[in-house]
Design a protein around this motif. Sequence first.
Motif: not given
Length: 626
Positions: A16-19, A24-29, A269-273, A318-328
């Motif tokens: 999750x942290x790596x995601x 972040x680095x893809x967005x910032x370059x 939508x945000x989810x907390x797991x 913590x909170x996750x948005x769809x882009x940072x939520x693991x497929x599992x």
Amino acid sequence: MMDNLRAASNNVVLKIILALIILSFILTGVGNYLVGGSGDYAAKVNGQEIGRAQLEQAVQNQRNRLQQQLGDQFSELAGSDGYMQQLRQESLSNLIDVTLLDQYSKKLGIAVSDQQIKDAIFATPQFQTDGRFDNAKYLQSIQSMGYSADNFAQLMKQQLISQQLEQAYGQSDFVLPVESKSLAALLLQVREVQTATLDTDALAAKQQVTDAELQAFYDQNKNSFISPEQVKVSYIEMDAAAMQGKTEVTDADISAYYDQHKSEFGQPERRRYSVIVLKSQADADAVAAELKKGTDFAELAKTKSTDALSAKQGGDLGWMEPETTLPEFKNANLTAKGQVSGVIKSDSGFFILRLDDVTPEQVKPLAAVRNTITDKLKQEKSLDAYYALQQKVSEAATNDNESLTSAEEVAGTKAVHTDWFTQNQIPAGINFKPVVQAIFDGGLIGQDGSPGSNSDIITVDGDRAFVVRVEAHKAEGVKPFAEVKDQVTTLVKRQKAQDQARMDGEKLLTALKDGKGDDAMKAAGLSFGAVQKVQRSQQPSAFESNVYALPHPQKDQPVYGLTQDNKGNSVLVKLNTVTPGVVPEADIARFNQEMQQTSSNVTFDALLTNLRQEAKIKYGSAAQNQ
């Protein structure tokens, strides 16, 4: 740290942290900062290419930084082909130095990891808010310095390597106490002098010059009397920002935009797991059974989970948005708060997941975003009107090429008319590189200084555009002798005065050294003034350098010399005493440290010079065509 992350990449929480980091680095370059150049190279350093793209990017970075620092003044520099040539050469030289240091650091086993670079960026106070890395502040800061995220990360890598090399060489340099004492005696030395000045201005007023002397000086120095190219222009300016204030936006426009772009005004939508990570199926089944019995999820996470990071938080991720939520997590299909999954097998082992909370997708009401939409629509409409106006003015200026009258009517404004100006004194209203180039490249100038053609539309940064007409032109040329005779007279008289002052000073110096100075000085109407204390400065003047070039006085006998001040006057110097410098006891440690740092810098510079001398550097077409 990066090595630890890679070794534990199968860990659920670290995934999750790596995601998050990768996103972040893809967005910032920042993620692509190690990408190299392309086919056509600028130079090869020991066989390693510096690509043309790298050179062009380095030049552009330097241009951006200079533009940020100098503002409008940079336009004058950028207009000089010689200056831009020098800029390219310096940029390539810097790239070669960086490559040499990188190659040498690898030989020494000095390496900088991706994580070290990111850590250095994250730890920079300038990029932090309340002690934590702020990505928006980071991007704003580096962009204000003229860097992209990729370029800045590459620069950070170079600095970290250089620091390690400097530290390696700095630790090998030391300054002995006797050396420190000698350096202090020399560098902090104080010399007491008296001076007598032969006033060049006073002598110049007494000089006589002939017309022949003036003509000869003029003929030999014609390049000093150049009249620069001058023009008078008229121009019409179009400014999108100014048009925005005149643009009307209706309620219907605002409502239509809101309905079509609702996704811009909401939060997904945000989810907390929470999670419990187990090593084996048996461990996971045992924990699942405990949960069915009603055992607290958070307590089991703290005591049973093999993931230390989440276990400390009772499994909370913590909170996750769809882009940072693991497929599992998505595939677990948890829909209600408090719902717990069964045992889930993944590449990282086994885990049990709980959905703690859900924040549904939210869309801000129209009232909350009305002003934002209004501003955006005004900007869009003003830009549309701005481009439409450009087209109309362009057509009018082209169809009526004898003046800007038709263009004025279409633009609804009068053209601005300038007085005479040169390339070094551009009126502020048109001081933009594209405009200046159009004016002085010759295409708008008529024959024999007559008015030429109207320009095409010239666009500049900030959504502004110009149509320009050169109304009159004076070519560069040598000013006639009659026009500059007074100036030549002043220069010749001053030159003769300086020659006389120097000869008179040399005669007086000889008399002083022979012990006949009192009479000679009296006859010249000169006397030595009050005692001055002279000490070395970081950038010594010619006067200081000459004072320190004099030998030490012997047996209370002064030493005499002749120098020149910053006004061109000849100055007799009487050196009375020389007092060796002494470092105060409280400052000795700092002085020694500065001396050692100076020694380290010299060693590091020598290393770089040696690397260049031993390297095989081949310049490619990208550099040769600069």
